[in-house]
Design a protein around this motif. Structure first.
Motif, short mmCIF file in Angstrom:
data_model
loop_
_atom_site.label_atom_id
_atom_site.label_comp_id
_atom_site.label_asym_id
_atom_site.label_seq_id
_atom_site.Cartn_x
_atom_site.Cartn_y
_atom_site.Cartn_z
N PHE A 213 4.23 5.66 -2.98
CA PHE A 213 2.90 6.26 -2.84
C PHE A 213 2.83 7.59 -3.61
CE2 PHE A 213 -0.25 8.91 -0.71
CZ PHE A 213 -1.36 8.09 -0.81
N LYS A 278 -4.24 2.65 4.26
CA LYS A 278 -3.29 2.63 3.14
C LYS A 278 -3.33 1.31 2.39
CE LYS A 278 1.58 3.50 2.01
NZ LYS A 278 1.87 2.19 1.41
N ASN A 284 -1.31 2.06 -4.75
CA ASN A 284 -0.58 3.03 -3.92
C ASN A 284 -0.65 4.44 -4.52
OD1 ASN A 284 0.40 1.66 -1.63
ND2 ASN A 284 1.88 0.58 -2.93
#
Length: 801
Positions: A213, A278, A284
Motif C-alpha cells: 500500500f 481498502k 493499492n
C-alpha cells in the motif's frame, strides 16, 4: 457547535450547575446560545411521585378493578382506581397525579385527568414500568423498596440525571475549541483543573507490515500533512449504545461502527478523519491531487458533481474517491461487506477547502474545521485514537505502521510577552504567578520568565495566536473581563476643535438622509472584472461577476435600481455608505464614500408626479452640509472622465464631492427608464471640513433689503460664478444671492429674442447691515459696484426694467 455535558466530564471533573458552566463558557469567549436538556428517560419522569398504598378494596362494579387510597405526602390521600393484579396494602408505588403527562415505552404520551371509572372517582394512576418508559414489563404495577420516601419525586429517588447540550456560537478564530477536549482545556484553565485526555492502548508497529500500500501527495502546499493507517479484519456493525447516544445528542445520526468512530473522534479532538474501504482502492495506492475541469464525481449523497480543476481530490490509480476535506465518494465508503480499511488523518490547505466547499455548496463538519485551519500536529493522535476504538468495537487488527507524509514540519510559534505591554493593554496589573498559571493552563510553553516578561511557545492548536496582543487576549478572557476594575476617574479631551467620531458622524448623516426621504441600500464590495487598471483582483473569487474589489459605488446602486424596476417597484431616492478599493503602482487604498441617487420622477400623489432635477439634489446637499457643520465651501463646474459636467464641492484643498446627472447612455445600457441625478461624497474629507466650535449671534435688529438684477450673459457663464463675484464684491452687506429665472432662445423658433450665444439670468440679492438700517444711498452704491464687477469679469449686460 454542540457540546454534550456528560461527554465533556470525561476529560475534566466538573461538579457545577449547568447555569454556572454556561455562564463561564460565555465569559471565556465561547458564547452559549442555547442549552438543551436531554432526559435520561423519555419525559424525564416529570411529575411522578412516590406514594404508599394505604388501602386496596374491591371495586363494587368491576371484578378486575380495585379502589385504592394512596398517601403521596401531601396531607390527604388520593383515591385511585387500579386494574393491576399485584396492588396491595402497604406497597410503595409510583403515582402519576392528575395533570401529569406520562411517556410510555411505546406509543404516544398522554395526560392524566380526573375521571370516573365504572362510577368511582379516580384521582391519578398507579404506574407500571412500561407506562413511564422505564422498561417493557406490564405484568403489574412497579413496586418500590420499603425505604423509598413518600412524596419524593421518582427521578430524584432513582438518581436519574438529565444530560445537557451546550449550543456554542463558535467564532471563526476559535477553531481550537471546535471539540470536546478543546472546550475542556479552556474550562480547565479557568477552574485550574487538569484535563484527562484518552490514553492510547493499541500498539502501532514502526515497520510497515503492508508494503503493497502506497501514498503519493502531488502538491505539498495543498496537503502539507497526510497520515494513513491500514486496519484489517474489521466487522462492520452497529455502534455500541453509548456511542450512538452521544452522537445523537449532538445531532449526528449513527451509520455504522467505523463511520461513527471517525465522527466521534472528530468531535472529541477537533481533527476530521475519513475511512476508505481498502478493497476499493485500485492499485493499492492513494494519490492526493487536483482533478481536471468538469470531471464527473458521484458523492456519498448520490449526486453527480462537476469538479473544478483546483479541487483537491483523494484518488486511487483509476478514479477519484473523495473530495479532500469536504465529502466522501459513493463507491469508496464503508459498507457491511468491508473487511479492511485505510484510515486517513490530514491537514489540508484552508483556502482550498473553503473554495471547494463554497463552490459545490457542501457544508460538512469536516470542511467547517479544515477551512478554519486545524491543528497540523493533531493528525497522529487522532488516527491512533480512532484505531484504538476500532480495535475495541469493530474487532480490527492494526496491519501497518502509520504512513505520515509531513515533508515540512511546522515550527511552533514563538511570542515574546512583555510585562509592560500586558499591563498597558489590560489596564490593570495581574500578578506574575497568576499570568503564568493561566498560560500553562492554556497549553503555552514558558521558555523563560522574569520581571520584564515571558518567552513563550504557542500550542499548535491555537492557530490564531500569532502575536503579543493575541496572547494578552488569551490571558484576559481566562482572567475574566469582569475582574478588570473601572477607574473612578473620567479622563476626556474637550478640545473645541476635535473632529467628530467617524461612526457617529456617518450614523447621523444616514439618519439625516432618511429624514429627507432617502432609503439606504447595501451592496457587496465586489464587482465584475473590468479594464480599469486601478482595480484589485481577488485570488479566489466566488464567481466571475464578483472577481474584483469595487472601484465605484455607482454600478452596484444601478443594479439595485434595475432589480427593483424589474419587479415593478418605484425608483425611490437611495443612498449607500461604503468603501471603494483602488491601487496604484506602489500601494493599495480604501476610500470611504457616500453615494446618493435621486430619480427625476419621485413619488406620485394627488397632485401628480413630483419632478426632480439637478437643483433638487443640489439643494438637498446644501441642507445636509449645513446640518453637518460644513460651511463656506466652494462650488465649481468641472469635467470628469466617467460623467459629463458635474458640480464639485470643495473647501480649500479638501474635495468634499461632486453631483451631477448619470449619462443617458449608461442608463440606456442598464435599461433604466428615467433620468437619475447622483451625488458622490468623500466621507473622510467631509469630516475634515466640519467646524465643531459653536458660535452664536443675535438675530439682526435691522431690516434686510432685496434687490433684483436681470442680465444677459454668455452661455458658458454659470450661476456659481456670478454668486461668487457678488459675495466678494459686497461682502459686508450682501448676505444671500439667489436665481429666480433663466431664459434661453427657443431653438425651434425662427425669430430669436436674445443674441446668439447669450442667455438671460434674473438674480436676487439680500442686503443687510447688523448695526443700522440701510439707506438708499448705501444700497445703490453697493449695487452699482456689483454691476461694474459683473460687467468687467463676465461681460454681463444689465437689462433695464
Amino acid at each position: 457547535m454542540k457540546i454534550l455535558l456528560s461527554w465533556l466530564k470525561e476529560y475534566i471533573p466538573l461538579n457545577l450547575e449547568v447555569e454556572e458552566i454556561s455562564k463561564t463558557l460565555t465569559n471565556i469567549g465561547l458564547e452559549v446560545e442555547e442549552v438543551k436538556t436531554i432526559n435520561a428517560v423519555k419525559g424525564g419522569l416529570e411529575g411522578l411521585i412516590i406514594g404508599k398504598v394505604l388501602e386496596a378494596v374491591q371495586h363494587p362494579n368491576a371484578d378486575r378493578l380495585r379502589i385504592t387510597q394512596v398517601d403521596i405526602g401531601q396531607g390527604s390521600s388520593l383515591q385511585i382506581v387500579c386494574g393491576a393484579p399485584n396492588v396491595a396494602n402497604g406497597q410503595k408505588v409510583v403515582i402519576a397525579p392528575v395533570g401529569t403527562v406520562v411517556f410510555p415505552t411505546e406509543g404516544e404520551s398522554f395526560l392524566i385527568k380526573n375521571s370516573k371509572i365504572r362510577g368511582e372517582v379516580s384521582e391519578g394512576m398507579i404506574c407500571a414500568e412500561d407506562e413511564i418508559g422505564l422498561g417493557s414489563s406490564h405484568d403489574g404495577i412497579m413496586i418500590l423498596d420499603d425505604d423509598a420516601p413518600i412524596g419524593t419525586l421518582l427521578s430524584k429517588h432513582l438518581k436519574l440525571e438529565n444530560d445537557f447540550v451546550f449550543e456554542i456560537g463558535l467564532t471563526p478564530n476559535r477553531i481550537d475549541a471546535a471539540s470536546h477536549i478543546g472546550v475542556a482545556r479552556d474550562l480547565a484553565a479557568f477552574y485550574k483543573l487538569k484535563v484527562y485526555e484518552p490514553t492510547i492502548n493499541s500498539i502501532f508497529p514502526n515497520v510497515n507490515t503492508a508494503p503493497e500500500f502506497e501514498v503519493e501527495v502531488m502538491d505539498r502546499n495543498l496537503a502539507p500533512r497526510y497520515s494513513t493507517l491500514v486496519i484489517e479484519n474489521i466487522q462492520v456493525s452497529a455502534s455500541p449504545a453509548w456511542l450512538q447516544k452521544r452522537l445523537l445528542a449532538i445531532g449526528i445520526n449513527p451509520i455504522n461502527n467505523i463511520v461513527d468512530i471517525t465522527n466521534y473522534v472528530m468531535h472529541e479532538t477537533g481533527q476530521p478523519l475519513h475511512a476508505f474501504d481498502k478493497n476499493q482502492i485500485a492499485g493499492n495506492k492513494i494519490i492526493v491531487r487536483n482533478t481536471v475541469q468538469n470531471a464527473e464525481f458521484v458523492t456519498l449523497d448520490g449526486v453527480s458533481r462537476k469538479m473544478q480543476s483546483d479541487d483537491l481530490m483523494i484518488c486511487n490509480q483509476e478514479t477519484m474517491m473523495c473530495i479532500a476535506g469536504v465529502y466522501g465518494g459513493k463507491n469508496s465508503g464503508i459498507t457491511s461487506n468491508t473487511t479492511s480499511i485505510v484510515l486517513e488523518s490530514a491537514f489540508f490547505n484552508p483556502v482550498s477547502i473553503r473554495k471547494t466547499s463554497r463552490f459545490h455548496n457542501l457544508k460538512t463538519d469536516a470542511s467547517f474545521r479544515f477551512e478554519r485551519k486545524t491543528d497540523i500536529e493533531a493528525t497522529i493522535y487522532a488516527i491512533k485514537r480512532a484505531a484504538d476504538l476500532i480495535v475495541e468495537h469493530a474487532s480490527g487488527k492494526i496491519a501497518s505502521s502509520i504512513s505520515d507524509f509531513y515533508p515540512d514540519p511546522q515550527p511552533a510559534t514563538h511570542v515574546s510577552l512583555s510585562r509592560k505591554k500586558l499591563d498597558n493593554l489590560i489596564g490593570q496589573h495581574i500578578e506574575r504567578v497568576e499570568v503564568s498559571a493561566i498560560l500553562i493552563g492554556l497549553g503555552f510553553t514558558i521558555l523563560t520568565e522574569n520581571e520584564l516578561g515571558w518567552e513563550l511557545l504557542v500550542p499548535t492548536s491555537k492557530t490564531d495566536v500569532l502575536r503579543e496582543a493575541d496572547v494578552v487576549e488569551e490571558i484576559l478572557r481566562i482572567y475574566g473581563y469582569d475582574n478588570i476594575r473601572i477607574s473612578g476617574k473620567l479622563i476626556a479631551s474637550l478640545s473645541p476643535s476635535a473632529k467628530p467620531d467617524k461612526e457617529k458622524f456617518l450614523q447621523k448623516f444616514a439618519n439625516d438622509l432618511c429624514n429627507v426621504g432617502f432609503a439606504e441600500i447595501m451592496n457587496l464590495s465586489f464587482s465584475a472584472k473590468s479594464e480599469d487598471d486601478k482595480s484589485i483582483s481577488l485570488l479566489n473569487p466566488l464567481s466571475v461577476d464578483l472577481a474584483i474589489m469595487r472601484t465605484s459605488l455607482i454600478p452596484g446602486a444601478l443594479d439595485t435600481i434595475v432589480y427593483n424596476q424589474n419587479r415593478r417597484q418605484l425608483i425611490n431616492p437611495i443612498f449607500e455608505i461604503g468603501k471603494i478599493y483602488l491601487k496604484d503602482q506602489h500601494s493599495y487604498s480604501e476610500v470611504n464614500q457616500v453615494l446618493m441617487i435621486l430619480p427625476e420622477i419621485n413619488v406620485a400623489n394627488w397632485k401628480g408626479n413630483r419632478k426632480n432635477d439637478f437643483y433638487s439634489l443640489k439643494g438637498i446637499l446644501e441642507g445636509l452640509f449645513l446640518k453637518a457643520g460644513i460651511k463656506n465651501y466652494d462650488q465649481q463646474i468641472s469635467e470628469v472622465d466617467e460623467f459629463e459636467s458635474v458640480l464639485r464641492f470643495s473647501l480649500g484643498k479638501i474635495n468634499l464631492g461632486t453631483c451631477g446627472a448619470i449619462p443617458s447612455t449608461l442608463l440606456k445600457e442598464k435599461g433604466i427608464e428615467q433620468k437619475l441625478f447622483y451625488a458622490l461624497l468623500n466621507t473622510d474629507e467631509m469630516i475634515k471640513a466640519i467646524k465643531t466650535e459653536l458660535k452664536f449671534k443675535e438675530i439682526a435688529k435691522f431690516p434686510s433689503v432685496r434687490r433684483d438684477l436681470s442680465m444677459l450673459v454668455n452661455e458658458e457663464v454659470n450661476f456659481e460664478q456670478l454668486r461668487s463675484i457678488a459675495l466678494q464684491t459686497g461682502k459686508r452687506l450682501i448676505k444671500e444671492v439667489g436665481i429666480f429665472d433663466v431664459y434661453r432662445n427657443d431653438p425651434k423658433a425662427v425669430e430669436k429674442k436674445l443674441p446668439e450665444g447669450k442667455k438671460s439670468y434674473a438674480l436676487s440679492f439680500i442686503l443687510e447691515d447688523s448695526e443700522k438700517t440701510l439707506t438708499d444711498t448705501e444700497i445703490d452704491a453697493t449695487m452699482n459696484k456689483l454691476i461694474a464687477s459683473l460687467e468687467k469679469q463676465t461681460g454681463a449686460e444689465i437689462r433695464k426694467a
